[in-house]
Every structure is written in structure tokens, then in C-alpha cells.
Design a protein around this motif. Structure first.
Motif, short mmCIF file in Angstrom:
data_model
loop_
_atom_site.label_atom_id
_atom_site.label_comp_id
_atom_site.label_asym_id
_atom_site.label_seq_id
_atom_site.Cartn_x
_atom_site.Cartn_y
_atom_site.Cartn_z
N GLY A 195 -0.69 -8.42 0.73
CA GLY A 195 0.33 -9.38 1.53
C GLY A 195 0.04 -9.18 2.98
O GLY A 195 -0.13 -10.06 3.75
N GLY A 196 -0.41 -7.95 3.39
CA GLY A 196 -0.63 -7.49 4.78
C GLY A 196 -1.82 -7.98 5.24
O GLY A 196 -2.13 -8.76 6.47
N LEU A 197 -3.05 -8.01 4.33
CA LEU A 197 -4.35 -8.41 4.74
C LEU A 197 -4.24 -10.26 4.73
O LEU A 197 -5.02 -10.57 5.77
N ALA A 198 -3.34 -10.55 3.99
CA ALA A 198 -3.00 -12.24 3.78
C ALA A 198 -2.66 -12.49 5.43
O ALA A 198 -3.15 -13.57 5.96
N ALA B 208 4.84 -17.23 -1.93
CA ALA B 208 3.81 -16.52 -2.93
C ALA B 208 2.49 -16.80 -3.04
O ALA B 208 1.60 -15.90 -3.09
N ARG B 209 2.18 -18.13 -2.51
CA ARG B 209 0.90 -18.41 -2.47
C ARG B 209 0.05 -17.80 -1.28
O ARG B 209 -1.34 -17.90 -1.50
N ARG B 210 0.63 -17.16 -0.46
CA ARG B 210 -0.09 -16.52 0.62
C ARG B 210 -0.96 -15.44 0.08
O ARG B 210 -2.07 -15.08 0.40
N HIS B 211 -0.55 -14.80 -1.18
CA HIS B 211 -1.35 -13.57 -1.63
C HIS B 211 -2.64 -14.49 -2.32
O HIS B 211 -3.80 -13.42 -2.54
N GLU B 212 -2.84 -15.55 -2.43
CA GLU B 212 -4.18 -16.06 -2.93
C GLU B 212 -5.03 -16.15 -1.65
O GLU B 212 -6.30 -15.99 -2.04
N ILE C 116 0.92 -1.28 -0.03
CA ILE C 116 0.11 0.19 0.08
C ILE C 116 1.10 1.42 -0.05
O ILE C 116 1.88 1.32 0.88
N ASN C 117 0.53 2.17 -0.62
CA ASN C 117 1.16 3.51 -0.74
C ASN C 117 0.27 4.72 -1.25
O ASN C 117 -0.62 4.57 -1.88
N CYS C 118 0.65 5.94 -1.14
CA CYS C 118 0.23 7.13 -1.34
C CYS C 118 0.83 8.15 -1.85
O CYS C 118 2.00 8.30 -1.07
N VAL C 119 0.62 8.87 -2.78
CA VAL C 119 1.26 10.17 -3.33
C VAL C 119 0.11 11.20 -3.49
O VAL C 119 -0.87 10.85 -4.11
N GLY C 120 0.50 12.33 -3.50
CA GLY C 120 -0.34 13.45 -3.84
C GLY C 120 0.55 14.63 -4.68
O GLY C 120 1.65 14.48 -4.33
N MET C 121 0.07 15.38 -5.47
CA MET C 121 0.52 16.44 -6.08
C MET C 121 -0.23 17.79 -5.91
O MET C 121 -1.56 17.36 -6.27
N ALA C 122 0.40 18.88 -5.76
CA ALA C 122 -0.45 20.23 -5.99
C ALA C 122 -0.14 20.88 -7.01
O ALA C 122 0.95 20.57 -7.98
N PRO C 123 -0.77 21.89 -7.66
CA PRO C 123 -0.62 22.56 -9.03
C PRO C 123 0.88 23.28 -9.17
O PRO C 123 1.48 23.23 -10.11
N ASP C 124 1.18 23.48 -7.94
CA ASP C 124 2.32 24.23 -7.89
C ASP C 124 3.73 23.35 -7.76
O ASP C 124 4.56 23.74 -7.67
N GLY D 112 6.83 -0.61 4.94
CA GLY D 112 6.21 -1.60 6.02
C GLY D 112 6.00 -1.01 7.23
O GLY D 112 5.67 0.01 7.49
N ARG D 113 5.78 -1.83 8.35
CA ARG D 113 5.42 -1.64 9.58
C ARG D 113 6.25 -0.48 10.26
O ARG D 113 5.68 0.37 11.05
N ILE D 114 7.77 -0.32 9.74
CA ILE D 114 8.51 0.78 10.52
C ILE D 114 8.11 1.86 9.89
O ILE D 114 8.50 2.94 10.60
N SER D 115 7.39 2.19 9.01
CA SER D 115 6.92 3.50 8.56
C SER D 115 5.52 3.62 8.71
O SER D 115 4.70 4.50 8.23
#
Length: 329
Positions: free
Chosen positions: A162-165, A213-217, A134-142, A152-155
Motif C-alpha cells: 500500500g505504501g509503495l503504491a 482497493a485497486r490501488r494495490h494493483e 510492513i512489519n518485523c519480529v525477532g526471537m532469541a533462544p531465551d 503506519g507513519r506515526i511509528s
């Protein structure tokens, strides 16, 4: 006289897959290719960029020594490029390969944001990607941006596929052994992976008999159990929705955009799947915390955004943008 090159080599590399597309002057896709996941923290920068080369080879573009350049500009939107120092390291390695005459590297969430901006609109809005992570970015017109480290959890991150699984497994394990409340997850998760109980599944995972990798299932299983009304599963889905709302509204607030009508672009496999228990709660939360936000869910491949950013860098004509968007639906 210099050789005339296609204008843009667009690259989108996520944790689970990599896409490349070589664009023509009119915005047409001349060729495209795919490869596996892009994970420089695990493999190192050079090996991770080798995966981009594999995607180029799949598109018919030889990426070895002496090949290229293939385009005027390389527009690379990459997962795990979470800090400016990481963007610079990846840009240096891609430039060293000689695939384009110029190169720009951004975090892959910027590709999602660009894909969700209306035609002709300036760079203004917020994007939340919820796929493997999961991640997020934003931009302003300026030109100001709002970002999160998203390592990850440290941030402070929570969720993503992956986290939901992992959370679903945690709840299911505790339900079966009595430390937690009952949940259908305790039956549904092991059953999906061919086990009769959580105890059997836990042992198999610990001993490496189930590929990581199967955890994502298990994430779609979680959503199915939640949709059937299981309170524990539904609480995880609602927490994910609340996390998306928190990221988007905080980014809007940092940029001073809470009082303006701006797009909030949602993408990634979890958000693009359109689960009502998730997306409806996100809409409710944003209506309360950011009432002027206009939600757009993007299902087009993220390489579209990388291509649009590449066309931006070269001041392409409007028709090129239209043709590229039409190609990706």
C-alpha cells in the motif's frame, strides 16, 4: 468422558485475506476456508472476528452460538495485533466464541517466522513481512522478542504494498505537473487503471470512481517500471529494500544475534514475488549489516506458521510437523 477434538484450529488473518485450517492429530489438514481482510482498527474487534467466523464457515465449521468447540487449541496469528493490549482484546473475543478449549493470539509476523525456522530448530531468528503493509519480529533462544509497533507513519514505518503504491502515485503526479522529475510511472499508472493521464486518474480517485482497493494493483506496475530501468521507480524499490534491511538488522541487534548464524525470514506478497531489484539489494544490505544472517524467502501460506505454532503448544510429534509442511508445499 470428554469429546476428542482435533488438536489445532489455525488462523492467519491479514489485511487483505483470512485463512483457517483445522488440523488432525497427524498434522493433516481436515478442512480449510478463506474470507476477506481482517481490520479491527477500522471495523472494531467483534466485527473483525466475524470475518474469522466467515472463513470457518467456508471450511464447513459452523461458528454461531452453540457451535464448537472445534479444536483443543486455537492458534491465531492476526494482522493489526500490534500491541499486547490488542492481542488480549482479540484473544478475549475469540475465546468468547468457544471455538477451542484454549486460545493463543499473536501478531501475524510470528507465523512467518515460525514457517521459516528449519525443522527441529528452536525459536531464534527474525522475520520481515512485506505485503499490504510492513512489519518485523525477532526471537532469541531465551524467549526475548524484538518488535516494532508497525501502525503506519506515526511509528516510523515506510513501504509495504500500500505504501509503495502511494509513493508511486505521488511521484507520478509530480512528474506530470512539473514539480518532480520525469518518470514512466506518470504514464504506466493511469494506463493500468484505464486513464489517459495522472490528472484524470487523480480526479477519479478523489471522487471515488476508482475503488480504493485497486490501488494495490499499482505495486506490480511500479516493479515492472523499475525493472525496465526507470530511475524514480527503482529508487522506490531500493528504498523498500533498505527499509527491510534496517528492520531486520535492528531486530537482530536488539536481541544480540548479529554475531550468530540465524535465519532472516522474508515473506508477504511483495517479498515472496522475488523481484531481483528488491531481493538482491536486501541480500547485499544484510551481507554488510548482518553478515551472519541466512535469508529464507517463504512463499507458503502464512496459515502454515499458525498451524506449526499450534502444534508447538500441544507438543505434537515430529511427523505431524512434516505432514503439515508437506500439505502447504
Amino acid at each position: 468422558m470428554g469429546v476428542t477434538l482435533p488438536p489445532v484450529l489455525a488462523i492467519d488473518a491479514g489485511n487483505s485475506k483470512t485463512d483457517v485450517a483445522l488440523l488432525g492429530t497427524d498434522g493433516s489438514v481436515l478442512c480449510s476456508g478463506q474470507a476477506g481482510g481482517f481490520q479491527p482498527p477500522r471495523t472494531g474487534v467483534a466485527a473483525a472476528v466475524d470475518v474469522l467466523a466467515e472463513a470457518m464457515a467456508d471450511a464447513g465449521l459452523r461458528a454461531g452460538r452453540g457451535a464448537g468447540p472445534w479444536a483443543e487449541h486455537v492458534s491465531a496469528c492476526l494482522a493489526n495485533a500490534d500491541f499486547p493490549v490488542e492481542e488480549r482484546k482479540l484473544a478475549r473475543e475469540i475465546k468468547r466464541r468457544g471455538w477451542g478449549r484454549t486460545t493463543t493470539v499473536r501478531n501475524d509476523t510470528f507465523a512467518l517466522l515460525r514457517s521459516g525456522l528449519p525443522a527441529g530448530a528452536g525459536p531464534c531468528g527474525v522475520a520481515v513481512v512485506c505485503g499490504a503493509g510492513i512489519n518485523c519480529v525477532g526471537m532469541a533462544p531465551d524467549g526475548r522478542t524484538a518488535r516494532f509497533p508497525a501502525v503506519g507513519r506515526i511509528s516510523g514505518d515506510w513501504g509495504g504494498g500500500g505504501g509503495l503504491a502511494e509513493e508511486a502515485l505521488w511521484c507520478a503526479a509530480r512528474a506530470e505537473d512539473g514539480r518532480g522529475g520525469p518518470t514512466e510511472l506518470a504514464r504506466a499508472l493511469p494506463a493500468h487503471l484505464g486513464h489517459a493521464s495522472m490528472a484524470s486518474l487523480i480526479e477519479a480517485m478523489h471522487l471515488g470512481r476508482v475503488e480504493h482497493a485497486r490501488r494495490h494493483e499499482l505495486t506490480p506496475v511500479l516493479f515492472a517500471v523499475a525493472a525496465a530501468g526507470d530511475p524514480v521507480a527503482l529508487s522506490l524499490v531500493h528504498r523498500q529494500a533498505d527499509e527491510v534491511v534496517a528492520m531486520a538488522s535492528v531486530a537482530l541487534g536488539r536481541l544480540g544475534l548479529l554475531e550468530q548464524e540465524v535465519p532472516v525470514v522474508l515473506g508477504g506478497s511483495v517479498l515472496a514475488a522475488g523481484h531481483p531489484q528488491l531481493n538482491d539489494r536486501i541480500a547485499e544490505g544484510l551481507a554488510e549489516r548482518a553478515p551472519h544472517a541466512r535469508i529464507r524467502v517463504i512463499t507458503a501460506p502464512p496459515v502454515l506458521g499458525a498451524g506449526l505454532l499450534g502444534l508447538d503448544a500441544l507438543d505434537a510429534p515430529p511427523g505431524a510437523y512434516e505432514k503439515l509442511r508437506a500439505h502447504f508445499g
